[in-house]
Design an enzyme around this catalytic site. Structure first.
Site, PDB file in Angstrom:
ATOM      1  N   TYR A  48       0.837  -1.200   0.000  1.00 48.00           N
ATOM      2  CA  TYR A  48       0.000   0.000   0.000  1.00 48.00           C
ATOM      3  C   TYR A  48       0.868   1.244   0.000  1.00 48.00           C
ATOM      4  O   TYR A  48       2.083   1.173   0.210  1.00 48.00           O
ATOM      5  CB  TYR A  48      -0.942  -0.006   1.213  1.00 48.00           C
ATOM      6  CG  TYR A  48      -0.271   0.342   2.534  1.00 48.00           C
ATOM      7  CD1 TYR A  48       0.593  -0.555   3.152  1.00 48.00           C
ATOM      8  CD2 TYR A  48      -0.481   1.579   3.146  1.00 48.00           C
ATOM      9  CE1 TYR A  48       1.212  -0.233   4.355  1.00 48.00           C
ATOM     10  CE2 TYR A  48       0.129   1.892   4.351  1.00 48.00           C
ATOM     11  CZ  TYR A  48       0.975   0.994   4.948  1.00 48.00           C
ATOM     12  OH  TYR A  48       1.596   1.306   6.125  1.00 48.00           O
ATOM     13  N   LYS A 164       6.427  -2.008   1.791  1.00 48.84           N
ATOM     14  CA  LYS A 164       5.299  -1.363   2.477  1.00 48.84           C
ATOM     15  C   LYS A 164       4.117  -2.326   2.414  1.00 48.84           C
ATOM     16  O   LYS A 164       3.149  -2.141   1.672  1.00 48.84           O
ATOM     17  CB  LYS A 164       4.982   0.003   1.850  1.00 48.84           C
ATOM     18  CG  LYS A 164       4.174   0.889   2.788  1.00 48.84           C
ATOM     19  CD  LYS A 164       4.244   2.326   2.376  1.00 48.84           C
ATOM     20  CE  LYS A 164       3.210   3.193   3.089  1.00 48.84           C
ATOM     21  NZ  LYS A 164       3.377   3.295   4.527  1.00 48.84           N
ATOM     22  N   GLU A 196      12.583   1.738  13.661  1.00 52.01           N
ATOM     23  CA  GLU A 196      11.598   2.746  13.266  1.00 52.01           C
ATOM     24  C   GLU A 196      10.610   2.973  14.396  1.00 52.01           C
ATOM     25  O   GLU A 196      10.552   2.193  15.345  1.00 52.01           O
ATOM     26  CB  GLU A 196      10.760   2.233  12.085  1.00 52.01           C
ATOM     27  CG  GLU A 196      11.531   1.726  10.930  1.00 52.01           C
ATOM     28  CD  GLU A 196      10.608   1.287   9.800  1.00 52.01           C
ATOM     29  OE1 GLU A 196      10.245   2.153   9.011  1.00 52.01           O
ATOM     30  OE2 GLU A 196      10.259   0.102   9.723  1.00 52.01           O
ATOM     31  N   LEU A 220      11.491   0.880   6.495  1.00 52.11           N
ATOM     32  CA  LEU A 220      10.860   1.372   5.268  1.00 52.11           C
ATOM     33  C   LEU A 220      11.597   2.639   4.837  1.00 52.11           C
ATOM     34  O   LEU A 220      11.903   3.500   5.677  1.00 52.11           O
ATOM     35  CB  LEU A 220       9.391   1.699   5.524  1.00 52.11           C
ATOM     36  CG  LEU A 220       8.638   2.175   4.279  1.00 52.11           C
ATOM     37  CD1 LEU A 220       8.355   0.990   3.356  1.00 52.11           C
ATOM     38  CD2 LEU A 220       7.344   2.876   4.654  1.00 52.11           C
TER      39      LEU A 220
HETATM   40  C1  LIG Z   1       6.994   1.361   9.182  1.00 51.30           C
HETATM   41  C2  LIG Z   1       6.992   2.727   8.579  1.00 51.30           C
HETATM   42  N1  LIG Z   1       8.129   3.436   8.542  1.00 51.30           N
HETATM   43  C3  LIG Z   1       8.172   4.683   8.017  1.00 51.30           C
HETATM   44  C4  LIG Z   1       7.031   5.290   7.507  1.00 51.30           C
HETATM   45  C5  LIG Z   1       7.111   6.669   6.941  1.00 51.30           C
HETATM   46  O1  LIG Z   1       6.965   6.631   5.533  1.00 51.30           O
HETATM   47  P1  LIG Z   1       6.437   7.885   4.714  1.00 51.30           P
HETATM   48  O2  LIG Z   1       7.337   9.033   5.063  1.00 51.30           O
HETATM   49  O3  LIG Z   1       6.591   7.471   3.284  1.00 51.30           O
HETATM   50  O4  LIG Z   1       5.036   8.134   5.112  1.00 51.30           O
HETATM   51  C6  LIG Z   1       5.819   4.579   7.527  1.00 51.30           C
HETATM   52  C7  LIG Z   1       4.600   5.182   6.984  1.00 51.30           C
HETATM   53  O5  LIG Z   1       3.533   4.627   7.059  1.00 51.30           O
HETATM   54  C8  LIG Z   1       5.800   3.270   8.069  1.00 51.30           C
HETATM   55  O6  LIG Z   1       4.668   2.551   8.113  1.00 51.30           O
END
Ligand SMILES: Cc1ncc(COP(=O)(O)O)c(C=O)c1O
Length: 297
Positions: A48, A164, A196, A220
């Protein structure tokens, strides 16, 4: 017109999410019907994206599309949609959302619904492609003025956090641990290093230098993270991608969490203790206005 506004009491709450995208068609959300054999439902076999749109303008849509396409290539899911097709879907959903203010566009791709349940990739099955919009509530001003509290927890997730994935139970449990502790986020630790937040990337600052976990399969590659790296490079801010030891959190002058919906939020209390001075720090105060400008604020 009846379908435009859901009649089921549970669906009424979803207003004003009206138009969604489902396998090539734009239709009201309550008219989307997903097969129980869809591999998203049975195996969480899908990916997603969540992209923000401010004042009707999508923020970094190309980066979100590229991440989705990288993930799909890695999982051998082929929707046949080009980057341009994805952008057109996102733009149309945003334009027709009926949402007056800022919004998010949610996209989801699963491997589709096979004729029967079996773990391995089925042959000849079309992926399921779904999109919808939701109102975007920006982080409260108090978060920027005072920062937020967080806790640390063990990272119990799998080792493909670079995907993701819609298999989000690890993130669900992490977020609930934060909520149960009365804080905003749970910073996860694996083998003595920071990975994270529940759904955020983490940054620490010591003596003016910023560090963030390196981009590998333990995290991620957040789009917000990428924007921060770019801003740091453009503005001569010292920023290193490397393993960040758990102990560095305790010694940090500043900690930030970053994501599409949390933007860049200073963490000013960790595990009940103040981070640095206990107020948003000077490096965050320098960076955040540059970031806000990119959002069109
Ligand atoms: C596990 C994880 N890390 C980091 C992020 C941050 O990603 P983004 O800056 O693309 O929203 C998300 C966003 O949902 C996430 O689920």
């Amino acid at each position: 017109m009846t379908g435009l506004f859901p009649t089921h009491p549970a669906l009424k709450k979803l207003k004003p999410m009206t138009i969604s995208y489902w396998n090539g068609r734009y239709l009201p959300l309550d008219e989307v019907h997903v097969s129980p054999l869809d591999r998203g439902f049975l195996f969480a076999d899908g990916l997603y994206e969540v992209t923000a749109a401010y004042n009707g303008r999508l923020f970094e849509p190309e980066a979100h599309i590229a991440r989705l396409q990288r993930g799909m290539a890695s999982l051998r899911i082929d929707t046949g949609l080009s980057a341009g097709d994805w952008l057109a879907i996102m733009e149309r959903l945003a334009a027709d959302s009926g949402i007056a203010g800022d919004l998010t566009v949610y996209l989801q791709v699963t491997r589709g619904a096979a004729a029967s349940r079996g773990h391995g990739f089925p042959a000849g099955v079309a992926p399921s492609v779904f999109g919808m919009t939701s109102p975007l509530k920006r982080p409260p001003a108090a978060w920027r003025e005072q920062g937020v509290a967080a806790i640390t927890i063990p990272d119990i997730r799998w080792l493909r956090c670079d995907l993701k994935s819609i298999a989000l139970l690890g993130s669900v449990l992490a977020q609930q641990a934060a909520t149960d502790a009365g804080v905003v986020d749970a910073i996860q630790l694996r083998d003595g290093v920071v990975t994270e937040g529940a759904a955020t990337n983490v940054f620490v600052v010591k003596d003016g230098a910023v560090a963030t976990p390196a981009n590998d399969s333990r995290i991620l590659e957040g789009i917000t993270r990428t924007v921060i790296l770019r801003l740091a490079a453009e503005h001569g801010l010292a920023l290193e991608e490397r393993d960040v030891a758990a102990a560095e959190l305790d010694a940090a002058d500043e900690i930030w969490i970053a994501s599409t919906t949390k933007e860049i939020t200073p963490v000013t209390r960790l595990n009940g203790k103040p981070v640095g001075t206990g107020a948003p720090g000077p490096v965050w105060r320098r960076l955040f206005p540059l970031f806000a400008e990119r959002l069109g604020r």
